[in-house]
Enzyme design. Structure first.
Site, PDB file in Angstrom:
ATOM      1  NE  ARG A 132      -0.886   1.705   3.401  1.00 42.79           N
ATOM      2  CZ  ARG A 132       0.552   2.327   3.792  1.00 42.79           C
ATOM      3  NH1 ARG A 132       1.508   2.052   4.474  1.00 42.79           N
ATOM      4  NH2 ARG A 132       0.009   4.211   3.397  1.00 42.79           N
ATOM      5  N   GLY A 133       0.159   2.768  -0.302  1.00 42.60           N
ATOM      6  CA  GLY A 133       0.263   4.163  -0.061  1.00 42.60           C
ATOM      7  C   GLY A 133       1.187   4.372  -1.786  1.00 42.60           C
ATOM      8  CB  ALA A 134       0.197   6.746  -3.941  1.00 43.08           C
TER       9      ALA A 134
ATOM     10  CD  GLN B 189      -4.116   2.659   6.970  1.00 48.29           C
ATOM     11  OE1 GLN B 189      -4.656   3.066   7.454  1.00 48.29           O
ATOM     12  NE2 GLN B 189      -4.284   2.617   5.694  1.00 48.29           N
TER      13      GLN B 189
ATOM     14  CG  ASP C  46      -3.813   7.851  -1.759  1.00 45.78           C
ATOM     15  OD1 ASP C  46      -3.655   8.761  -0.423  1.00 45.78           O
ATOM     16  OD2 ASP C  46      -2.866   6.627  -1.696  1.00 45.78           O
TER      17      ASP C  46
ATOM     18  CG  ASN D  77      -2.758  11.256   1.855  1.00 50.89           C
ATOM     19  OD1 ASN D  77      -2.119  11.037   2.159  1.00 50.89           O
ATOM     20  ND2 ASN D  77      -3.010  12.211   3.276  1.00 50.89           N
ATOM     21  CE  LYS D  78      -6.241   5.803   3.529  1.00 50.25           C
ATOM     22  NZ  LYS D  78      -6.849   4.538   2.994  1.00 50.25           N
TER      23      LYS D  78
ATOM     24  NE  ARG E 217      -6.663   0.661  -2.006  1.00 51.24           N
ATOM     25  CZ  ARG E 217      -6.085   1.275  -1.050  1.00 51.24           C
ATOM     26  NH1 ARG E 217      -4.530   1.420  -1.243  1.00 51.24           N
ATOM     27  NH2 ARG E 217      -6.636   1.465  -0.275  1.00 51.24           N
TER      28      ARG E 217
HETATM   29  O1  MRU Z   1      -5.035   3.224   1.859  1.00 50.88           O
HETATM   30  P1  MRU Z   1      -3.360   3.729   1.929  1.00 50.88           P
HETATM   31  O2  MRU Z   1      -3.121   3.046   3.387  1.00 50.88           O
HETATM   32  O3  MRU Z   1      -2.972   3.255   0.661  1.00 50.88           O
HETATM   33  O4  MRU Z   1      -3.315   4.791   2.171  1.00 50.88           O
HETATM   34  C1  MRU Z   1      -2.551   5.995   1.656  1.00 50.88           C
HETATM   35  C2  MRU Z   1      -2.181   7.128   2.490  1.00 50.88           C
HETATM   36  O5  MRU Z   1      -3.362   7.463   2.287  1.00 50.88           O
HETATM   37  C3  MRU Z   1      -1.233   7.283   1.954  1.00 50.88           C
HETATM   38  O6  MRU Z   1      -1.121   9.473   2.637  1.00 50.88           O
HETATM   39  C4  MRU Z   1      -0.357   8.231   0.726  1.00 50.88           C
HETATM   40  O7  MRU Z   1      -0.746   7.190  -0.227  1.00 50.88           O
HETATM   41  C5  MRU Z   1       0.885   8.568   0.366  1.00 50.88           C
HETATM   42  S1  MRU Z   1       2.301   7.588   0.433  1.00 50.88           S
HETATM   43  C6  MRU Z   1       3.778   8.156   0.503  1.00 50.88           C
END
Ligand code: MRU
Length: 354
Positions: free
Chosen positions: A57-59, A208, A249, A259-260, A94
């Site tokens: 996970r994470g962009a 997270q 994201d 973002n999250k 996703r």
């Molecule tokens: O659902 P996730 O855990 O993939 O969401 C991740 C986030 O929202 C992060 O803040 C974002 O991807 C930046 S990661 C460098």
């Protein structure tokens, strides 16, 4: 998904995602911090499952996963129609982080040159990601030190020149190669002796912040506290936070940032308190096709992630959850958007003024 029972002895030194002998090997982020286990993903379906269940996970890491997913497809699928459909399935696994489709399409452009060329491109996406994140996070650290310079003597409780930084979700090395994006900036500031405390929001529903960001900060030896998402705006309003820094994201051309979920409430509180709210991300997170954040698709995840915590039901039987995984923070609430190449927001505002 196959699981290789490898206990990671030096997790700090282990890449979050890599290609090993025809498969993608990745740290299973669902099981952190309790267990440090590597997954071996050898088919497209396994990779998609790992992405959708947030094992990976994470962009920025999703960008790498997208490219490796296409490399897996190129190595395991020979029928052209099936191959095309596998590439699409990887790209769309996703919807919110633009990096996933970006990485998949970048690798897919090499399909005519054969599987080895696709894999070489995916490896390049991985190597570039680390370089880009390092540059973006060091720019963000410079910006934060400049923006917070005047606050040092006035902020109550702040040790001279040191910052109390709030982060949300996880944008560290687990989410982005190298040291990560927003957490990479925190690491950079810590190396400069400029961090007093990091406040990591727990980040419901999947935690997270509490599970992953705290795990990374603990390994780095940076002082931190974990707060509930609900406490975060109150802590900001009580003057206990000097700046907020988050990853992204998807960033629209005008700087609106997805973002999250929960990011927006931190931005509102930071704006009201008059403290900097900084976004840091590689350029691969910028979606120039979108003029504003209005067109960003927000992933809706299962309501059971909300009505349970770590798999344990907490709401009465039959309760339905409501679970948007991301929100969009409008550019007007954001102080700066640091990428490896620029402050996107400063650039956009300068163009708008002309
Ligand atoms: O659902 P996730 O855990 O993939 O969401 C991740 C986030 O929202 C992060 O803040 C974002 O991807 C930046 S990661 C460098």
């Amino acid at each position: 998904v196959d699981q290789v029972d490898v206990v990671v002895e030096q997790p700090e030194g282990l890449p979050t995602i890599e290609w090993v002998d025809g498969a993608v090997v990745a740290l299973d982020q669902r099981r952190l911090p309790r267990e440090e286990v590597l997954l071996r993903l050898s088919t497209v379906d396994e990779l998609i499952d790992a992405v959708q269940t947030l094992a990976v996970r994470g962009a920025p890491v999703l960008g790498v996963a997208g490219a490796f997913g296409v490399a897996l497809a190129a190595h395991t699928i020979s029928d052209p129609d099936e191959l095309r459909s596998a590439v699409e399935r990887v790209a769309l696994a996703r919807p919110t982080a633009v990096n996933l489709a970006w990485g998949a399409r970048r690798a897919a452009a090499k399909l005519p040159a054969g599987p080895a060329a696709v894999l070489a491109e995916a490896q390049e996406v991985l190597a570039e990601d680390a370089r880009r994140n390092l540059a973006a996070s060091s720019r963000a650290a410079d910006i934060l030190q400049r923006l917070c310079a005047g606050h040092e003597s006035t902020a109550e409780g702040q040790v001279g020149g040191q910052l109390r930084i709030m982060t949300h979700c996880n944008a560290g090395r687990l989410a982005a190669s190298g040291r990560g994006t927003s957490l990479g900036a925190v690491r950079e500031l810590a190396d400069r002796g400029a961090v007093e405390l990091v406040i990591a929001t727990e980040t419901r529903p999947l935690l997270q912040g509490a599970r992953l960001t705290a795990w990374e900060l603990r390994q780095s030896g940076i002082p931190y506290r974990v707060c509930t998402d609900g406490a975060a705006p109150a802590l900001i309003s009580r003057g206990m936070v000097d700046c907020v820094i988050v990853g992204a994201d998807r960033i629209a051309a005008n700087g609106d940032t997805a973002n999250k979920i929960g990011t927006y409430s931190l931005a509102l509180a930071a704006h009201r308190q008059g403290i900097p709210f900084v976004v840091v991300a590689p350029e691969s997170t910028v979606d120039d096709d979108l003029a504003t954040g209005d067109g960003i698709v927000i992933e809706e995840r299962s309501g059971t992630e909300v009505t349970s915590i770590l798999g344990m039901p907490v709401a009465p039987d039959g309760s339905l959850g409501l679970n948007p995984a991301f929100d969009v923070t409008p550019a007007e609430l954001i102080t700066a958007v640091a990428t490896e190449r620029r402050d996107l927001l400063a650039e956009h505002r300068a163009t708008a003024r002309r």
